[in-house]
Design a protein around this motif. Structure first.
Motif, PDB file in Angstrom:
ATOM      1  N   MET A   1       0.840  -1.177   0.000  1.00 22.42           N
ATOM      2  CA  MET A   1       0.000   0.000   0.000  1.00 22.42           C
ATOM      3  C   MET A   1       0.889   1.245   0.000  1.00 22.42           C
ATOM      4  N   VAL A   2       0.565   2.168  -0.880  1.00 23.37           N
ATOM      5  CA  VAL A   2       1.304   3.427  -0.966  1.00 23.37           C
ATOM      6  C   VAL A   2       0.966   4.281   0.244  1.00 23.37           C
ATOM      7  N   LEU A   3       1.995   4.720   0.965  1.00 24.40           N
ATOM      8  CA  LEU A   3       1.803   5.556   2.146  1.00 24.40           C
ATOM      9  C   LEU A   3       1.794   7.043   1.805  1.00 24.40           C
ATOM     10  N   LYS A   4       2.534   7.400   0.755  1.00 29.42           N
ATOM     11  CA  LYS A   4       2.645   8.803   0.374  1.00 29.42           C
ATOM     12  C   LYS A   4       3.172   8.863  -1.056  1.00 29.42           C
ATOM     13  N   THR A   5       2.720   9.860  -1.824  1.00 25.32           N
ATOM     14  CA  THR A   5       3.211  10.098  -3.181  1.00 25.32           C
ATOM     15  C   THR A   5       3.598  11.561  -3.298  1.00 25.32           C
ATOM     16  N   ALA A   7       5.054  14.321  -6.247  1.00 26.62           N
ATOM     17  CA  ALA A   7       5.415  14.620  -7.636  1.00 26.62           C
ATOM     18  C   ALA A   7       6.499  15.695  -7.628  1.00 26.62           C
ATOM     19  N   TYR A   8       7.543  15.446  -8.372  1.00 22.53           N
ATOM     20  CA  TYR A   8       8.649  16.393  -8.524  1.00 22.53           C
ATOM     21  C   TYR A   8       8.735  16.777  -9.999  1.00 22.53           C
ATOM     22  N   PRO A   9       9.448  17.841 -10.326  1.00 28.05           N
ATOM     23  CA  PRO A   9       9.622  18.186 -11.744  1.00 28.05           C
ATOM     24  C   PRO A   9      10.355  17.089 -12.529  1.00 28.05           C
ATOM     25  N   PHE A  10      11.127  16.246 -11.841  1.00 28.05           N
ATOM     26  CA  PHE A  10      11.921  15.210 -12.500  1.00 28.05           C
ATOM     27  C   PHE A  10      11.285  13.826 -12.455  1.00 28.05           C
ATOM     28  N   GLY A  11      10.187  13.672 -11.718  1.00 29.72           N
ATOM     29  CA  GLY A  11       9.540  12.363 -11.635  1.00 29.72           C
ATOM     30  C   GLY A  11       8.585  12.257 -10.464  1.00 29.72           C
ATOM     31  N   GLU A  12       8.218  11.031 -10.122  1.00 28.63           N
ATOM     32  CA  GLU A  12       7.274  10.772  -9.044  1.00 28.63           C
ATOM     33  C   GLU A  12       7.882   9.770  -8.065  1.00 28.63           C
ATOM     34  N   VAL A  13       7.618  10.017  -6.776  1.00 26.53           N
ATOM     35  CA  VAL A  13       8.143   9.138  -5.733  1.00 26.53           C
ATOM     36  C   VAL A  13       6.982   8.604  -4.906  1.00 26.53           C
ATOM     37  N   LYS A  14       6.959   7.278  -4.756  1.00 25.08           N
ATOM     38  CA  LYS A  14       5.941   6.634  -3.931  1.00 25.08           C
ATOM     39  C   LYS A  14       6.632   5.979  -2.751  1.00 25.08           C
ATOM     40  N   TYR A  15       6.115   6.264  -1.579  1.00 25.13           N
ATOM     41  CA  TYR A  15       6.649   5.712  -0.332  1.00 25.13           C
ATOM     42  C   TYR A  15       5.791   4.532   0.113  1.00 25.13           C
ATOM     43  N   TYR A  16       6.456   3.445   0.436  1.00 26.18           N
ATOM     44  CA  TYR A  16       5.816   2.245   0.956  1.00 26.18           C
ATOM     45  C   TYR A  16       6.464   1.942   2.304  1.00 26.18           C
ATOM     46  N   GLU A  17       5.940   0.973   2.992  1.00 21.77           N
ATOM     47  CA  GLU A  17       6.574   0.565   4.238  1.00 21.77           C
ATOM     48  C   GLU A  17       7.866  -0.168   3.896  1.00 21.77           C
ATOM     49  N   PHE A  19      10.233   0.656   1.676  1.00 19.78           N
ATOM     50  CA  PHE A  19      10.899   0.964   0.407  1.00 19.78           C
ATOM     51  C   PHE A  19      10.240   2.146  -0.309  1.00 19.78           C
ATOM     52  N   ILE A  20      11.023   2.717  -1.223  1.00 18.18           N
ATOM     53  CA  ILE A  20      10.608   3.879  -2.002  1.00 18.18           C
ATOM     54  C   ILE A  20      10.732   3.521  -3.473  1.00 18.18           C
ATOM     55  N   HIS A  21       9.766   3.939  -4.261  1.00 16.67           N
ATOM     56  CA  HIS A  21       9.818   3.762  -5.718  1.00 16.67           C
ATOM     57  C   HIS A  21       9.961   5.140  -6.355  1.00 16.67           C
ATOM     58  N   GLU A  50      14.610   4.960  10.379  1.00 15.49           N
ATOM     59  CA  GLU A  50      14.358   3.639   9.792  1.00 15.49           C
ATOM     60  C   GLU A  50      15.196   3.430   8.533  1.00 15.49           C
ATOM     61  N   LYS A  51      15.587   2.194   8.310  1.00 17.41           N
ATOM     62  CA  LYS A  51      16.310   1.845   7.087  1.00 17.41           C
ATOM     63  C   LYS A  51      15.290   1.532   5.986  1.00 17.41           C
ATOM     64  N   TYR A  52      15.709   1.657   4.742  1.00 15.56           N
ATOM     65  CA  TYR A  52      14.795   1.498   3.614  1.00 15.56           C
ATOM     66  C   TYR A  52      15.547   0.965   2.392  1.00 15.56           C
ATOM     67  N   ILE A  53      14.759   0.554   1.404  1.00 12.42           N
ATOM     68  CA  ILE A  53      15.252   0.121   0.096  1.00 12.42           C
ATOM     69  C   ILE A  53      14.807   1.180  -0.903  1.00 12.42           C
ATOM     70  N   LEU A  54      15.660   1.502  -1.854  1.00 10.17           N
ATOM     71  CA  LEU A  54      15.317   2.467  -2.897  1.00 10.17           C
ATOM     72  C   LEU A  54      15.238   1.754  -4.235  1.00 10.17           C
ATOM     73  N   ILE A  55      14.104   1.915  -4.913  1.00  9.69           N
ATOM     74  CA  ILE A  55      13.950   1.413  -6.279  1.00  9.69           C
ATOM     75  C   ILE A  55      13.993   2.626  -7.194  1.00  9.69           C
ATOM     76  N   SER A  56      14.986   2.665  -8.061  1.00 16.37           N
ATOM     77  CA  SER A  56      15.176   3.771  -8.996  1.00 16.37           C
ATOM     78  C   SER A  56      14.819   3.298 -10.394  1.00 16.37           C
ATOM     79  N   GLU A  57      13.703   3.792 -10.921  1.00 15.35           N
ATOM     80  CA  GLU A  57      13.264   3.393 -12.257  1.00 15.35           C
ATOM     81  C   GLU A  57      13.564   4.529 -13.220  1.00 15.35           C
ATOM     82  N   ARG A  58      14.439   4.241 -14.173  1.00 12.30           N
ATOM     83  CA  ARG A  58      14.823   5.291 -15.108  1.00 12.30           C
ATOM     84  C   ARG A  58      14.984   4.731 -16.511  1.00 12.30           C
TER      85      ARG A  58
END
Length: 122
Positions: A1-5, A7-17, A19-21, A50-58
């Motif tokens: 479930m997405v916790l927060k989204t 939008a940036y000028p360079f893309g979109e970031v979705k926060y999950y428990e 990890f981040i997309h 908290e520690k997290y995982i980053l998913i960078s889609e480019r």
């Protein structure tokens, strides 16, 4: 479930428990240091200690200067997954990027596989 989204000028970031997309815009040519600094400032604000995982889609044409990782606080990032199309130039870039990151590193050609990998850290 997405916790927060966000939008940036360079893309979109979705926060999950856990990890981040980060999905960079298709027409983005380069991930600039100011983008990365803003992104990591917001990530630290969201996850705190908290520690997290980053998913960078480019996109394949989006260049990423791996040296800019030296200027970021990556101490809370447990893993980094890059999602991109296959390509010889991309592979060379990822090898350099991986050498600068101390945590788990993975490369995927689709987001779903990267998300499944990120969820294994819970």
């Amino acid at each position: 479930m997405v916790l927060k989204t966000i939008a940036y000028p360079f893309g979109e970031v979705k926060y999950y428990e856990g990890f981040i997309h980060v999905k960079f815009n298709e027409d983005l040519d380069e991930v600039k240091i100011e983008y990365s600094k803003k992104l990591f400032e917001d990530i630290e604000g969201f996850y705190g200690s908290e520690k997290y995982i980053l998913i960078s889609e480019r996109n394949l044409k989006t260049s990423f200067n791996a040296d800019l990782m030296k200027n970021l606080n990556l101490s809370k990032m447990r893993g980094l997954a890059v999602v991109s199309e296959e390509g010889v130039s991309r592979r060379e870039e990822l090898i350099k990027e991986q050498s600068l990151f101390k945590g788990s590193f993975a490369y995927f050609t689709n987001y779903k596989a990267a998300e499944e990998w990120a969820r294994t850290f819970d």
